[in-house]
Design a protein around this motif. Structure first.
Motif, PDB file in Angstrom:
ATOM      1  N   LEU A 191      46.291  50.761  42.357  1.00 47.29           N
ATOM      2  CA  LEU A 191      44.922  50.936  41.868  1.00 47.29           C
ATOM      3  C   LEU A 191      44.811  51.580  40.481  1.00 47.29           C
ATOM      4  O   LEU A 191      43.981  51.133  39.674  1.00 47.29           O
ATOM      5  CB  LEU A 191      44.121  51.738  42.887  1.00 47.29           C
ATOM      6  N   PRO A 192      45.617  52.604  40.148  1.00 47.42           N
ATOM      7  CA  PRO A 192      45.486  53.189  38.802  1.00 47.42           C
ATOM      8  C   PRO A 192      45.795  52.226  37.659  1.00 47.42           C
ATOM      9  O   PRO A 192      45.388  52.465  36.527  1.00 47.42           O
ATOM     10  CB  PRO A 192      46.499  54.348  38.830  1.00 47.42           C
ATOM     11  N   ARG A 193      46.494  51.138  37.971  1.00 47.29           N
ATOM     12  CA  ARG A 193      46.861  50.174  36.929  1.00 47.29           C
ATOM     13  C   ARG A 193      45.921  48.972  36.893  1.00 47.29           C
ATOM     14  O   ARG A 193      46.202  48.002  36.180  1.00 47.29           O
ATOM     15  CB  ARG A 193      48.296  49.687  37.178  1.00 47.29           C
ATOM     16  N   THR A 194      44.849  49.014  37.636  1.00 50.70           N
ATOM     17  CA  THR A 194      43.927  47.877  37.702  1.00 50.70           C
ATOM     18  C   THR A 194      42.673  48.138  36.877  1.00 50.70           C
ATOM     19  O   THR A 194      42.465  49.232  36.359  1.00 50.70           O
ATOM     20  CB  THR A 194      43.524  47.597  39.157  1.00 50.70           C
ATOM     21  N   GLY A 195      41.818  47.117  36.789  1.00 44.67           N
ATOM     22  CA  GLY A 195      40.527  47.265  36.123  1.00 44.67           C
ATOM     23  C   GLY A 195      40.547  47.064  34.630  1.00 44.67           C
ATOM     24  O   GLY A 195      39.535  47.292  33.964  1.00 44.67           O
ATOM     25  N   ARG A 196      41.666  46.623  34.076  1.00 51.54           N
ATOM     26  CA  ARG A 196      41.761  46.490  32.620  1.00 51.54           C
ATOM     27  C   ARG A 196      41.657  45.040  32.140  1.00 51.54           C
ATOM     28  O   ARG A 196      41.870  44.759  30.957  1.00 51.54           O
ATOM     29  CB  ARG A 196      43.092  47.079  32.142  1.00 51.54           C
ATOM     30  N   SER A 197      41.356  44.140  33.031  1.00 55.87           N
ATOM     31  CA  SER A 197      41.293  42.732  32.657  1.00 55.87           C
ATOM     32  C   SER A 197      39.843  42.267  32.565  1.00 55.87           C
ATOM     33  O   SER A 197      38.915  42.969  32.963  1.00 55.87           O
ATOM     34  CB  SER A 197      42.037  41.879  33.687  1.00 55.87           C
ATOM     35  N   LEU A 198      39.670  41.057  32.066  1.00 53.33           N
ATOM     36  CA  LEU A 198      38.378  40.375  32.125  1.00 53.33           C
ATOM     37  C   LEU A 198      38.440  39.421  33.304  1.00 53.33           C
ATOM     38  O   LEU A 198      39.324  38.552  33.369  1.00 53.33           O
ATOM     39  CB  LEU A 198      38.092  39.614  30.840  1.00 53.33           C
ATOM     40  N   ARG A 199      37.522  39.578  34.231  1.00 51.71           N
ATOM     41  CA  ARG A 199      37.472  38.725  35.417  1.00 51.71           C
ATOM     42  C   ARG A 199      36.440  37.631  35.192  1.00 51.71           C
ATOM     43  O   ARG A 199      35.249  37.909  35.043  1.00 51.71           O
ATOM     44  CB  ARG A 199      37.126  39.559  36.647  1.00 51.71           C
ATOM     45  N   LEU A 200      36.906  36.392  35.204  1.00 55.53           N
ATOM     46  CA  LEU A 200      36.058  35.255  34.862  1.00 55.53           C
ATOM     47  C   LEU A 200      35.975  34.320  36.057  1.00 55.53           C
ATOM     48  O   LEU A 200      36.997  33.822  36.548  1.00 55.53           O
ATOM     49  CB  LEU A 200      36.642  34.530  33.652  1.00 55.53           C
ATOM     50  N   GLY A 201      34.762  34.086  36.543  1.00 60.16           N
ATOM     51  CA  GLY A 201      34.554  33.169  37.651  1.00 60.16           C
ATOM     52  C   GLY A 201      34.161  31.791  37.158  1.00 60.16           C
ATOM     53  O   GLY A 201      33.234  31.659  36.351  1.00 60.16           O
ATOM     54  N   ILE A 202      34.866  30.770  37.640  1.00 57.29           N
ATOM     55  CA  ILE A 202      34.583  29.384  37.252  1.00 57.29           C
ATOM     56  C   ILE A 202      34.211  28.613  38.508  1.00 57.29           C
ATOM     57  O   ILE A 202      34.983  28.554  39.463  1.00 57.29           O
ATOM     58  CB  ILE A 202      35.802  28.715  36.581  1.00 57.29           C
ATOM     59  N   SER A 203      33.030  28.027  38.497  1.00 56.85           N
ATOM     60  CA  SER A 203      32.552  27.316  39.670  1.00 56.85           C
ATOM     61  C   SER A 203      31.910  26.006  39.251  1.00 56.85           C
ATOM     62  O   SER A 203      31.597  25.797  38.076  1.00 56.85           O
ATOM     63  CB  SER A 203      31.546  28.187  40.441  1.00 56.85           C
ATOM     64  N   GLY A 204      31.692  25.138  40.197  1.00 56.21           N
ATOM     65  CA  GLY A 204      31.069  23.851  39.907  1.00 56.21           C
ATOM     66  C   GLY A 204      31.255  22.893  41.068  1.00 56.21           C
ATOM     67  O   GLY A 204      32.033  23.150  41.998  1.00 56.21           O
ATOM     68  N   VAL A 205      30.569  21.788  41.011  1.00 60.26           N
ATOM     69  CA  VAL A 205      30.643  20.797  42.080  1.00 60.26           C
ATOM     70  C   VAL A 205      32.006  20.124  42.067  1.00 60.26           C
ATOM     71  O   VAL A 205      32.727  20.167  41.061  1.00 60.26           O
ATOM     72  CB  VAL A 205      29.530  19.740  41.916  1.00 60.26           C
TER      73      VAL A 205
END
Length: 405
Positions: free
Chosen positions: A50-64
């Motif tokens: 956990l201390p090494r997490t949270g430093r990224s950009l989380r990008l959700g890609i969705s679609g039909v």
């Protein structure tokens, strides 16, 4: 490595390479396991990472289905790794409702990206989980972040109008649409559309006129939403609770809070959803897409919405796990298991109402024979029934008027 450290922690937190890739794969497999001992090991590993997490950009890609999500992600991922980023892709594949199996074929569509050591692709089955994502997608994101991937992309299954779970676990939610995918009425139907931060008309090269019309229709529909009509625009102070004290969120309120945390206005600055055209196959519009993502991230970090949204998401994640855990404990409870077969048979034969059966099983689960629960067609199991004061008054009047025996 500390004596109590998980054996996967050292290679996972180490230098990029084959050892780290194997550790990431084993860690996600451990997280996805349903065995109780594996669950305890996974919790210990997550706590260590956990201390090494949270430093990224989380990008959700969705679609039909068929909109070109995998092609788009590969084109975007290849561009990002050339710019010095490390990209992780968590692709969710639908599971068969008949056999329970899953093809897990998204990785084969990203052949070039999957062979690059700077990228990691993990396909996972949905396993019946609703919302377009897998049950352990959030945990898998933390593992990839701890391994140093600064861009984590979540690709959902082919979705309809109600699969919105990915919006509640990522920093930015991007919806891919097709030209000629619907009329004006279709564009203003609520669901995934009103949650999207960026709408992309993919395969625009097939019919430029249709893509232009679709862009105009969706842009118009977003205006009709009026700042997306999201609950975060209720002008509460940052961090204010959306629920009364002591009330647990339902699935809907949890998603709304998790999505809404990142779009609250701070000092008058708020992101306005955009619509753009693109052809991922011909690499047209990829740069413009990433420029929009970078602008979104900078704005959210400057106005405080980035961190606020993640706090809401963490809380929603906690309640989701609580609900899932309670369901598992309910099914495993000895009293419930002993009565389940007979109760099920009575419901199937029409001798017992489903709501009554649910209340009886919940009473056995809680061990409280005097529990006054109510489960009706629109209610939540285990919610205590509250008497209607007007009904009590009427009952008292009836007793006064009723002749004594």
């Amino acid at each position: 490595m500390a004596p109590d450290s998980h054996p996967l922690a050292a290679p996972l937190l180490g230098a990029p390479g084959p050892a780290q890739r194997r550790a990431i794969a084993k860690a996600i497999t451990l997280l996805e396991s349903t065995r109780a001992d594996h669950r305890a090991q996974a919790d210990a590993l997550l706590t260590e990472l956990l201390p090494r997490t949270g430093r990224s950009l989380r990008l959700g890609i969705s679609g039909v289905p068929g909109v070109g999500k995998s092609t788009f992600i590969e084109a975007l991922g290849l561009m990002l790794i050339e710019r010095g980023h490390r990209v992780a892709v968590l692709a969710v594949d639908p599971s068969s409702s008949v056999s329970g199996g899953s093809i897990l074929g998204d990785k084969t569509r990203m052949e070039r990206l999957s062979m690059d050591e700077r990228a990691y692709i993990r396909p996972s089955p949905s396993s019946g989980t609703l919302g377009g994502v897998a049950e352990k997608t959030r945990e898998a994101m933390l593992v990839c972040e701890a391994a140093g991937h600064d861009i984590v992309i979540v690709e959902t299954v082919g979705v309809g109008q109600s699969e919105t779970a990915v919006a509640g676990m990522t920093d930015m939610y991007c919806l891919l649409q097709l030209p000629n995918a619907g009329d004006d009425l279709q564009a203003i139907k609520k669901g995934v559309m009103e949650l999207a931060d960026l709408v992309v008309i993919n395969k625009a090269d097939l019919d430029d006129a249709a893509a232009t019309r679709a862009q105009a229709q969706i842009t118009s529909s977003l205006r009709l939403y009026g700042l997306h009509a999201r609950p975060e625009h209720d002008r509460r102070p940052p961090g204010a609770s959306e629920l009364p004290p002591g009330h647990a969120p339902t699935a809907g309120t949890a998603v709304a809070a998790a999505v809404g945390g990142g779009h609250r206005e701070h000092g008058g600055a708020a992101w306005q959803p955009r619509v753009m055209r693109m052809s991922a196959l011909k690499l047209a519009g990829i740069d413009a897409f990433w420029n929009a993502v970078s602008e979104f991230k900078a704005l959210q970090q400057s106005n405080g919405g980035f961190d606020e949204k993640r706090r809401h998401q963490a809380l929603a994640w906690m309640w989701e796990r609580i609900q899932a855990g309670l369901k598992q404990q309910f099914k495993a409870a000895p009293a419930v298991r002993a009565a389940l077969a007979e109760t099920t048979a009575r419901v199937l034969d029409g001798r017992l109402a489903a709501s009554t059966a649910a209340r009886e099983l919940l009473t056995k689960f809680s061990g409280d024979k005097d529990q006054r629960g109510s489960v009706d067609a629109g209610g939540e199991p285990g919610v205590e029934a509250r008497a209607d004061p007007s009904h009590q008054d009427r009952d008292q009047e009836d007793q006064k008027d009723r002749p004594h025996a």
